[in-house]
Design a protein around this motif. Structure first.
Motif, PDB file in Angstrom:
ATOM      1  N   PHE A 240       8.184  -6.096 -13.524  1.00 47.30           N
ATOM      2  CA  PHE A 240       7.803  -4.744 -13.112  1.00 47.30           C
ATOM      3  C   PHE A 240       6.403  -4.379 -13.601  1.00 47.30           C
ATOM      4  CE2 PHE A 240      12.411  -4.152 -12.517  1.00 47.30           C
ATOM      5  CZ  PHE A 240      12.410  -3.503 -11.294  1.00 47.30           C
ATOM      6  N   ALA A 241       6.017  -4.901 -14.760  1.00 46.65           N
ATOM      7  CA  ALA A 241       4.691  -4.592 -15.290  1.00 46.65           C
ATOM      8  C   ALA A 241       3.600  -5.105 -14.361  1.00 46.65           C
ATOM      9  CB  ALA A 241       4.529  -5.198 -16.684  1.00 46.65           C
ATOM     10  N   GLN A 242       3.822  -6.269 -13.731  1.00 48.83           N
ATOM     11  CA  GLN A 242       2.829  -6.791 -12.797  1.00 48.83           C
ATOM     12  C   GLN A 242       2.816  -6.007 -11.495  1.00 48.83           C
ATOM     13  OE1 GLN A 242       3.906 -11.219 -13.617  1.00 48.83           O
ATOM     14  NE2 GLN A 242       1.830 -11.239 -12.829  1.00 48.83           N
ATOM     15  N   PHE A 243       4.004  -5.577 -11.046  1.00 52.25           N
ATOM     16  CA  PHE A 243       4.034  -4.705  -9.870  1.00 52.25           C
ATOM     17  C   PHE A 243       3.227  -3.434 -10.139  1.00 52.25           C
ATOM     18  CE2 PHE A 243       8.013  -6.894  -8.404  1.00 52.25           C
ATOM     19  CZ  PHE A 243       7.586  -7.174  -7.118  1.00 52.25           C
ATOM     20  N   ALA A 244       3.407  -2.855 -11.317  1.00 53.08           N
ATOM     21  CA  ALA A 244       2.748  -1.592 -11.649  1.00 53.08           C
ATOM     22  C   ALA A 244       1.231  -1.745 -11.710  1.00 53.08           C
ATOM     23  CB  ALA A 244       3.275  -1.062 -12.980  1.00 53.08           C
ATOM     24  N   ALA A 245       0.764  -2.953 -12.003  1.00 58.09           N
ATOM     25  CA  ALA A 245      -0.680  -3.174 -12.122  1.00 58.09           C
ATOM     26  C   ALA A 245      -1.379  -3.202 -10.760  1.00 58.09           C
ATOM     27  CB  ALA A 245      -0.945  -4.479 -12.873  1.00 58.09           C
ATOM     28  N   LEU A 246      -0.598  -3.369  -9.690  1.00 60.44           N
ATOM     29  CA  LEU A 246      -1.175  -3.398  -8.341  1.00 60.44           C
ATOM     30  C   LEU A 246      -1.094  -1.995  -7.751  1.00 60.44           C
ATOM     31  CD1 LEU A 246       0.472  -6.734  -7.107  1.00 60.44           C
ATOM     32  CD2 LEU A 246      -1.728  -6.416  -8.264  1.00 60.44           C
ATOM     33  N   LYS A 247      -2.207  -1.295  -7.750  1.00 62.22           N
ATOM     34  CA  LYS A 247      -2.206   0.129  -7.391  1.00 62.22           C
ATOM     35  C   LYS A 247      -2.772   0.425  -6.012  1.00 62.22           C
ATOM     36  CE  LYS A 247      -2.679   1.407 -12.290  1.00 62.22           C
ATOM     37  NZ  LYS A 247      -1.244   1.738 -12.423  1.00 62.22           N
ATOM     38  N   THR A 248      -3.527  -0.491  -5.442  1.00 60.19           N
ATOM     39  CA  THR A 248      -4.163  -0.253  -4.146  1.00 60.19           C
ATOM     40  C   THR A 248      -3.991  -1.471  -3.245  1.00 60.19           C
ATOM     41  OG1 THR A 248      -6.318  -1.179  -4.760  1.00 60.19           O
ATOM     42  CG2 THR A 248      -5.909   1.153  -5.318  1.00 60.19           C
ATOM     43  N   PRO A 249      -4.161  -1.305  -1.927  1.00 63.50           N
ATOM     44  CA  PRO A 249      -4.124  -2.470  -1.038  1.00 63.50           C
ATOM     45  C   PRO A 249      -5.137  -3.536  -1.437  1.00 63.50           C
ATOM     46  CG  PRO A 249      -3.946  -0.462   0.252  1.00 63.50           C
ATOM     47  CD  PRO A 249      -4.238  -0.036  -1.155  1.00 63.50           C
ATOM     48  N   GLY A 250      -6.268  -3.107  -1.970  1.00 69.95           N
ATOM     49  CA  GLY A 250      -7.254  -4.075  -2.432  1.00 69.95           C
ATOM     50  C   GLY A 250      -6.739  -4.911  -3.589  1.00 69.95           C
ATOM     51  N   ASP A 251      -6.009  -4.261  -4.500  1.00 67.95           N
ATOM     52  CA  ASP A 251      -5.410  -5.001  -5.616  1.00 67.95           C
ATOM     53  C   ASP A 251      -4.420  -6.046  -5.098  1.00 67.95           C
ATOM     54  OD1 ASP A 251      -6.807  -3.400  -7.396  1.00 67.95           O
ATOM     55  OD2 ASP A 251      -5.105  -2.045  -7.747  1.00 67.95           O
ATOM     56  N   VAL A 252      -3.640  -5.654  -4.096  1.00 68.74           N
ATOM     57  CA  VAL A 252      -2.632  -6.562  -3.550  1.00 68.74           C
ATOM     58  C   VAL A 252      -3.296  -7.766  -2.888  1.00 68.74           C
ATOM     59  CG1 VAL A 252      -0.782  -6.801  -1.844  1.00 68.74           C
ATOM     60  CG2 VAL A 252      -0.942  -4.717  -3.222  1.00 68.74           C
ATOM     61  N   LEU A 253      -4.323  -7.519  -2.103  1.00 73.78           N
ATOM     62  CA  LEU A 253      -5.022  -8.629  -1.436  1.00 73.78           C
ATOM     63  C   LEU A 253      -5.670  -9.566  -2.452  1.00 73.78           C
ATOM     64  CD1 LEU A 253      -6.646  -6.799   1.613  1.00 73.78           C
ATOM     65  CD2 LEU A 253      -4.775  -8.455   1.652  1.00 73.78           C
ATOM     66  N   GLN A 254      -6.222  -8.995  -3.504  1.00 75.45           N
ATOM     67  CA  GLN A 254      -6.825  -9.830  -4.544  1.00 75.45           C
ATOM     68  C   GLN A 254      -5.753 -10.671  -5.237  1.00 75.45           C
ATOM     69  OE1 GLN A 254      -8.993  -7.660  -7.536  1.00 75.45           O
ATOM     70  NE2 GLN A 254      -9.682  -9.508  -8.585  1.00 75.45           N
ATOM     71  N   PHE A 255      -4.603 -10.048  -5.517  1.00 71.18           N
ATOM     72  CA  PHE A 255      -3.505 -10.753  -6.175  1.00 71.18           C
ATOM     73  C   PHE A 255      -2.993 -11.896  -5.298  1.00 71.18           C
ATOM     74  CE2 PHE A 255       1.130 -11.166  -6.674  1.00 71.18           C
ATOM     75  CZ  PHE A 255       1.203 -11.540  -8.001  1.00 71.18           C
ATOM     76  N   PHE A 256      -2.751 -11.604  -4.023  1.00 71.14           N
ATOM     77  CA  PHE A 256      -2.276 -12.651  -3.118  1.00 71.14           C
ATOM     78  C   PHE A 256      -3.338 -13.722  -2.904  1.00 71.14           C
ATOM     79  CE2 PHE A 256       1.382 -10.149  -2.442  1.00 71.14           C
ATOM     80  CZ  PHE A 256       2.314 -10.879  -1.713  1.00 71.14           C
ATOM     81  N   GLY A 257      -4.584 -13.326  -2.846  1.00 72.38           N
ATOM     82  CA  GLY A 257      -5.654 -14.304  -2.701  1.00 72.38           C
ATOM     83  C   GLY A 257      -5.715 -15.260  -3.875  1.00 72.38           C
TER      84      GLY A 257
END
Length: 444
Positions: A240-257
């Motif tokens: 859950f802590a890692q989910f919470a760190a992704l706050k914007t669509p940009g964060d998600v794209l960076q994480f998946f990238g």
């Protein structure tokens, strides 16, 4: 045998299946579900939209004549895990190299609808939707239901109450008020979030459909199961802590990238960013309790008795096997409810606790161990020994997924296999040491 009145609480998957078994024995069955009829709903809120069906679940469906309808005409076979490395390369780990057995991806909603319709086809089964259990005297078989739309309450009685109402069971909550009832629940620090890989523009699957696809990344992972629509249900399991760190669509794209670069073009960057925040990550809980019964008047089965994390794909299968066991005991004891229920608790509890523990372990295997050479070597060794000694050496996954061996015996069998391998390795090391010593002495 006297016909008796049975109330089954829960219209998900296990409840309707249990109603079918009871109806076949001539009992009057009333199935109560707190939601409306899923067959009439356009959208259904709930857990994962598809499930993994294996041998134990198939055996239960076979008994009531539904196996072919589900497996042959709807389910998608998955013959192994397809592992996606960080660099985009893939490798396959078959589930059953010797016999080629598969597990099957099935739609939760489709299976639910088929089971409800099957239960309703019996003249001695009546379905009651929008009935929420709010009070019960389990020792007397008395129940009170609230009907939200009518803002009223109705009372009912039954000779036997069966709680098949899920991990947050109302029936179990009433059992917890009684003395000598043991209960524990464990939430893991990881949650899950569902995404979707759509079908390609030509309407076909974007990946090879006959595998469970896994992107293992140590402390978290992504999996994908195929759907009949040629889409994929994609599930991200992560702290859950890692989910919470992704706050914007940009964060998600960076994480998946960084961790799942090959998934971005399959989902689409815009859809990925939007879908990720469409829902909140859901928690995962494991529940153990005992006994499962109250005298001869109440019983809990399925997730109500033994909810587990989903990493062995056995939650539904174990619940369906509960129905098989209950039916077998009904046959053996001529529907003597007190005797049947007591033996069900005694027989099932060790197996339920074993599969709950195995499900916890398998998360570590799926997200991390599949990347380790030692794990792959053990898989190959198990496959070889199973080929050499088919009646003696049954790998853990095969015993759990492709047999009806009691779950606790699957664990005992794995412990025995580990001991055999450890002893062989120790003997080989010792023999090598003796050889080195003798060789060295030859020089003097």
């Amino acid at each position: 045998m006297d016909e008796k009145k049975v109330a089954v609480i829960g219209g998900g998957l296990v409840g309707p299946l249990c109603a079918c078994f009871l109806a076949r024995r001539g009992h009057e069955v009333h199935l109560y579900e707190f939601r409306g009829d899923i067959r009439q709903a356009e959208h259904v809120r709930g857990r994962s939209i598809n499930l993994a069906l294996s041998a134990r679940g198939r055996a239960a469906l076979r008994q009531i004549g539904l196996e072919d309808k589900i497996v042959e005409h709807h389910a998608i076979p998955m013959g192994g895990r397809m592992i996606h490395r960080l660099d985009g390369s893939q490798y396959r780990i078959p589930y059953d190299p010797k016999n080629g057995q598969c597990i099957y991806s099935v739609s939760r909603r489709y299976l639910n609808e088929v089971l409800l319709t099957a239960a309703e086809s019996y003249p001695n089964v009546k379905l009651h939707f929008d009935h929420k259990l709010v009070a019960a005297d389990l020792s007397k078989g008395a129940m009170t239901f609230r009907i939200p739309d009518e803002k009223s309450e109705v009372c009912a009685n039954a000779d036997l109450i069966i709680g098949a109402d899920g991990a947050f069971s109302s029936v179990r909550r009433h059992m917890m008020k009684r003395p000598l009832f043991n209960f524990s629940q464990t939430y893991i620090e990881h949650g899950y979030l569902e995404l979707c890989i759509p079908a390609r523009e030509d309407g076909e699957f974007a990946m090879h459909p006959n595998h469970l696809h896994i992107w293992p990344r140590g402390t978290f992972m992504l999996i994908a199961l195929p759907n009949q629509t040629r889409s994929w249900t994609v599930t991200l399991f992560m702290p859950f802590a890692q989910f919470a760190a992704l706050k914007t669509p940009g964060d998600v794209l960076q994480f998946f990238g960084q961790h799942f670069p090959d998934v971005i073009p399959l989902i689409g960057p815009q859809r990925l960013g939007a879908d990720f925040f469409a829902t909140q990550p859901s928690p995962l809980v494991s529940i153990k309790c005992n006994p499962y019964h109250v005298g001869g008047t109440a019983l809990i089965i399925g997730d109500a008795a033994h909810a587990m994390v989903p990493f062995y794909g056995q939650g539904m299968n174990a619940g369906f096997e509960d129905c098989l066991l209950l039916d077998s005991l009904m046959e053996q004891h001529h529907s003597n409810f007190p005797l049947v229920l007591e033996q069900f608790s005694t027989t099932r509890a060790p197996d339920a606790e074993a599969i709950c523990d195995l499900a916890m372990y398998n998360y570590i295997e799926m997200r991390d161990l599949v990347n380790k050479r030692s794990f792959l070597l053990r898989k190959k060794l198990d496959s070889f020994l199973s080929w050499m000694f088919p009646e003696t050496w049954v790998p853990l996954y095969s015993s759990v997924t492709f047999s009806d061996m009691p779950y606790h015996r699957c664990v005992q069998n794995k412990d025995w296999q580990d001991n055999v391998i450890h002893r062989c390795v120790a003997m080989a090391v010792a023999a090598a040491g003796v050889g080195i010593t003798v060789g060295a002495m030859a020089w003097f």
